[in-house]
Design a protein around this motif. Structure first.
Motif, short mmCIF file in Angstrom:
data_model
loop_
_atom_site.label_atom_id
_atom_site.label_comp_id
_atom_site.label_asym_id
_atom_site.label_seq_id
_atom_site.Cartn_x
_atom_site.Cartn_y
_atom_site.Cartn_z
N ALA A 1 -91.74 -38.19 18.55
CA ALA A 1 -92.44 -36.95 18.18
C ALA A 1 -91.51 -35.75 18.27
CB ALA A 1 -93.66 -36.76 19.07
N LYS A 2 -90.71 -35.67 19.34
CA LYS A 2 -89.83 -34.51 19.50
C LYS A 2 -88.75 -34.46 18.43
CE LYS A 2 -90.53 -33.85 24.48
NZ LYS A 2 -89.88 -33.86 25.81
N ARG A 3 -88.22 -35.61 18.07
CA ARG A 3 -87.22 -35.62 16.99
C ARG A 3 -87.86 -35.24 15.65
NH1 ARG A 3 -85.48 -39.12 20.77
NH2 ARG A 3 -83.22 -39.43 21.04
N SER A 4 -89.08 -35.72 15.44
CA SER A 4 -89.79 -35.37 14.21
C SER A 4 -90.07 -33.87 14.17
CB SER A 4 -91.11 -36.15 14.12
OG SER A 4 -90.87 -37.54 14.04
N MET A 5 -90.44 -33.29 15.31
CA MET A 5 -90.71 -31.85 15.36
C MET A 5 -89.45 -31.04 15.08
SD MET A 5 -93.26 -31.71 18.65
CE MET A 5 -93.64 -29.95 18.52
N THR A 6 -88.31 -31.52 15.57
CA THR A 6 -87.05 -30.81 15.31
C THR A 6 -86.72 -30.79 13.83
OG1 THR A 6 -86.20 -31.42 17.50
CG2 THR A 6 -84.59 -30.79 15.83
N VAL A 7 -86.86 -31.96 13.18
CA VAL A 7 -86.59 -32.02 11.74
C VAL A 7 -87.59 -31.16 10.98
CG1 VAL A 7 -86.52 -33.54 9.73
CG2 VAL A 7 -85.57 -34.32 11.90
N ALA A 8 -88.88 -31.27 11.33
CA ALA A 8 -89.92 -30.53 10.61
C ALA A 8 -89.77 -29.04 10.78
CB ALA A 8 -91.30 -30.98 11.09
N ALA A 9 -89.43 -28.59 12.01
CA ALA A 9 -89.30 -27.15 12.25
C ALA A 9 -88.11 -26.58 11.47
CB ALA A 9 -89.13 -26.88 13.74
N SER A 10 -86.98 -27.30 11.47
CA SER A 10 -85.79 -26.82 10.76
C SER A 10 -86.03 -26.78 9.26
CB SER A 10 -84.60 -27.73 11.08
OG SER A 10 -84.41 -27.85 12.47
N PHE A 11 -86.51 -27.91 8.73
CA PHE A 11 -86.77 -28.00 7.29
C PHE A 11 -87.88 -27.05 6.88
CE2 PHE A 11 -88.59 -30.49 3.62
CZ PHE A 11 -87.50 -30.36 2.79
N GLY A 12 -88.92 -26.94 7.71
CA GLY A 12 -90.06 -26.07 7.39
C GLY A 12 -89.70 -24.60 7.40
N LEU A 13 -88.83 -24.19 8.33
CA LEU A 13 -88.42 -22.79 8.37
C LEU A 13 -87.65 -22.41 7.10
CD1 LEU A 13 -88.10 -20.07 9.77
CD2 LEU A 13 -86.12 -21.02 10.99
N ALA A 14 -86.71 -23.27 6.71
CA ALA A 14 -85.96 -23.00 5.48
C ALA A 14 -86.88 -22.97 4.26
CB ALA A 14 -84.87 -24.06 5.30
N ALA A 15 -87.83 -23.91 4.22
CA ALA A 15 -88.75 -23.97 3.08
C ALA A 15 -89.69 -22.75 3.08
CB ALA A 15 -89.56 -25.26 3.14
N SER A 16 -90.18 -22.34 4.24
CA SER A 16 -91.09 -21.19 4.32
C SER A 16 -90.41 -19.93 3.84
CB SER A 16 -91.59 -21.02 5.76
OG SER A 16 -92.31 -22.13 6.21
N LEU A 17 -89.16 -19.75 4.23
CA LEU A 17 -88.42 -18.56 3.78
C LEU A 17 -88.18 -18.62 2.27
CD1 LEU A 17 -85.84 -18.31 6.71
CD2 LEU A 17 -87.74 -16.75 6.25
#
Length: 525
Positions: free
Chosen positions: A217-233
């Motif tokens: 879960a923590k590794r998935s959250m790291t990938v999702a947060a990084s990818f999601g931040l770039a995508a949101s911007l």
């Protein structure tokens, strides 16, 4: 009460399109996240990354299957419910859809099978290649569909042929590189990346709260947060580009989104809050932010953004010019292929043909637009204004949620860098509760894009009311009831399968860890 065939046809298509669009964003985003996770697995040899790819791949597969099934139904609707539309623009609209099926869907559908069943049959690099091709195919599929949709918003590279009564391609590359289509594509896929990122972030947060599968879960959250931040911007930046293009190609949509009834001095203010009143043609309790709309919409301090009332006046002029084209067209058709046509008749059509669609707006009130009264022309001109409150609030809900996604993903990105993902349980609960929000934002964006184009099915070319098939109201009511029933059942099944897979969690993976040390060094006992 007489049932409106156009309204029922639009309702049926809206139901199927909104339902289909529940699956598209997650498919787009998860396909890329899977490819990223498997890339890390191939590079590091860490089995947990393979386990992550398989687990999120299961959820991707459930979503992918429903997306394909609902997408096929939509394509059949063009020929069944919108037959005149298909006949009128099939030469143009059909080409991108055909290419999508041949180039993108077959690519995606072929390699999705290798993704699920090729883990033990392909090499690591071979399977990774298949996973990336699934992601590329998914995004290529979106590209061609949005090229078709972008042409509906900005019909470039085409011309109307009075002999065949059809729109025909004059420049395929203009259709392909339509700026509206390209902006819609990158904006839509970025929104899909945000949807998948919030989904992965929320499900992973639930596992952390429950104390289950925390390493995954923590590794998935790291990938999702990084990818999601770039995508949101990127969604914000690309949304700004879409707004700028609307100033050029869809002025009425932009004015309606802003509830801008009158043209304001440049640079126009942005209406942050208010209650648009379409009957009174004013916005009550409006809160304005100076200059912002002018900067976003025109990227200048001196260019005006026309208001709704001025655009209606301009539409009235175009309707009258369209009547000249309509009259010339009837003379051309009456003469046939061998009849004599006065030179000034063809010249009149060529000079005013771009406004022919505006004359067709009068078909709602009179069979022969040339017999329309001034009052009917006035009504037709005001028909070019979509429902302003719907667009006003849909846009603000979408933008507000977009800002929230930036804050949420940025917060978890910082926590992941500090290795504090499980430090604040209340933040994890927010992430879980945020799971449905990207779908709400995506549906609001669909409403802004498609509902905002009304009354046009093709902007400035073909009114929606002129594009429907000659169907009975009872047939439409029965099919609407059928779609709602079947889609509700499918939705319940899909949600049940997704929740069951999430509750079950990832399957254990017995593959041994790859040695990341030299094989000639014997580890200590």
């Amino acid at each position: 009460m007489e049932l409106d065939i156009v309204a029922l046809s639009r309702l049926q298509f809206a139901i199927t399109a909104l339902y289909h669009f529940l699956f598209v964003p997650l498919t787009l985003g998860l396909s890329v996240l899977l490819a990223i996770m498997e890339t890390v697995y191939v590079m590091t040899g860490r089995v947990i990354w393979r386990q992550m790819t398989k687990f999120w791949g299961t959820l991707f597969g459930i979503n992918f299957a429903l997306g394909v099934a609902t997408g096929i139904v939509m394509e059949f609707q063009f020929g069944m419910n919108w037959s005149y539309y298909s006949q009128y623009v099939g030469d143009i609209f059909g080409a991108p859809l055909a290419i999508e099926g041949l180039m993108a869907f077959f690519l995606e559908a072929t390699f999705v099978g290798l993704f699920f069943f090729g883990w033990d049959k392909l090499s690591k690099v071979g399977h990774l290649t298949a996973t990336w091709l699934v992601a590329i195919g998914s995004n290529f599929s979106a590209l061609w569909i949005l090229i078709a949709n972008g042409w509906m918003q900005n019909p470039v590279g085409s011309a109307f042929n009075p002999q065949t009564m059809r729109m025909e391609v004059t420049d395929f590359f203009a259709v392909l590189f339509n700026p509206v289509a390209q902006a819609k594509f990158v904006h839509t896929v970025s929104a899909g990346y945000v949807t998948a990122s919030i989904f992965v972030l929320g499900v992973s947060a639930w596992y952390v709260l429950k104390g289950r599968h925390t390493a995954l879960a923590k590794r998935s959250m790291t990938v999702a947060a990084s990818f999601g931040l770039a995508a949101s911007l990127s969604v914000v930046v690309l949304g700004d580009e879409s707004g700028y293009l609307s100033t050029e190609h869809q002025k009425m949509k932009l004015a309606s989104i802003e509830a801008m009834w009158k043209t304001e001095p440049a640079p126009a203010a942005f209406t942050a809050f208010g209650f648009p009143d379409q009957e009174a043609r004013e916005t009550h309790y409006a809160v304005h932010i100076p200059w912002v709309m002018g900067l976003i919409g025109t990227r200048s301090l001196t260019t005006e953004i026309p208001g709704i009332e001025d655009l209606v006046k301009h539409a009235k002029v175009r309707i009258k010019q369209g009547l000249l084209a309509y009259d010339a067209l009837q003379q051309i058709r009456a003469a046939g292929s061998t009849g004599e046509i006065a030179p000034d008749t063809r010249t009149t059509f060529e000079n005013n043909g771009v406004d022919l669609g505006y004359a067709l707006l009068l078909k709602r009130y009179v069979d022969d637009p040339r017999l329309a009264t001034d009052a009917q022309i006035e009504k037709a001109a005001w028909d070019t204004v979509p429902h302003v409150p719907t667009l006003f609030w849909s846009f603000r809900i979408m933008v507000g949620l977009g800002m929230f996604f930036i804050v949420l993903t940025a917060t978890f990105f910082v926590l992941s860098v500090r290795r504090q993902l499980d430090t604040y349980p209340w933040l994890l609960r927010i992430a879980v509760l945020a799971i449905p929000l990207p779908w709400i934002a995506a549906e609001m964006g669909w409403i802004v894009a498609e509902f905002g184009r009304q009354p046009w099915i093709i902007e400035g070319v073909l009114p929606t009311a002129a594009a429907v098939s000659n169907l009975g109201a009872m047939s439409l009511l029965i099919t609407i009831a059928g779609f709602v029933t079947i889609y509700t059942v499918l939705f319940v099944i899909e949600m049940g399968l997704m929740l069951r897979a999430i509750r079950k969690g990832p399957e254990p993976d017995n593959e041994p860890e790859a040695l990341l040390i030299s094989p000639h060094i014997v580890p200590a006992e």
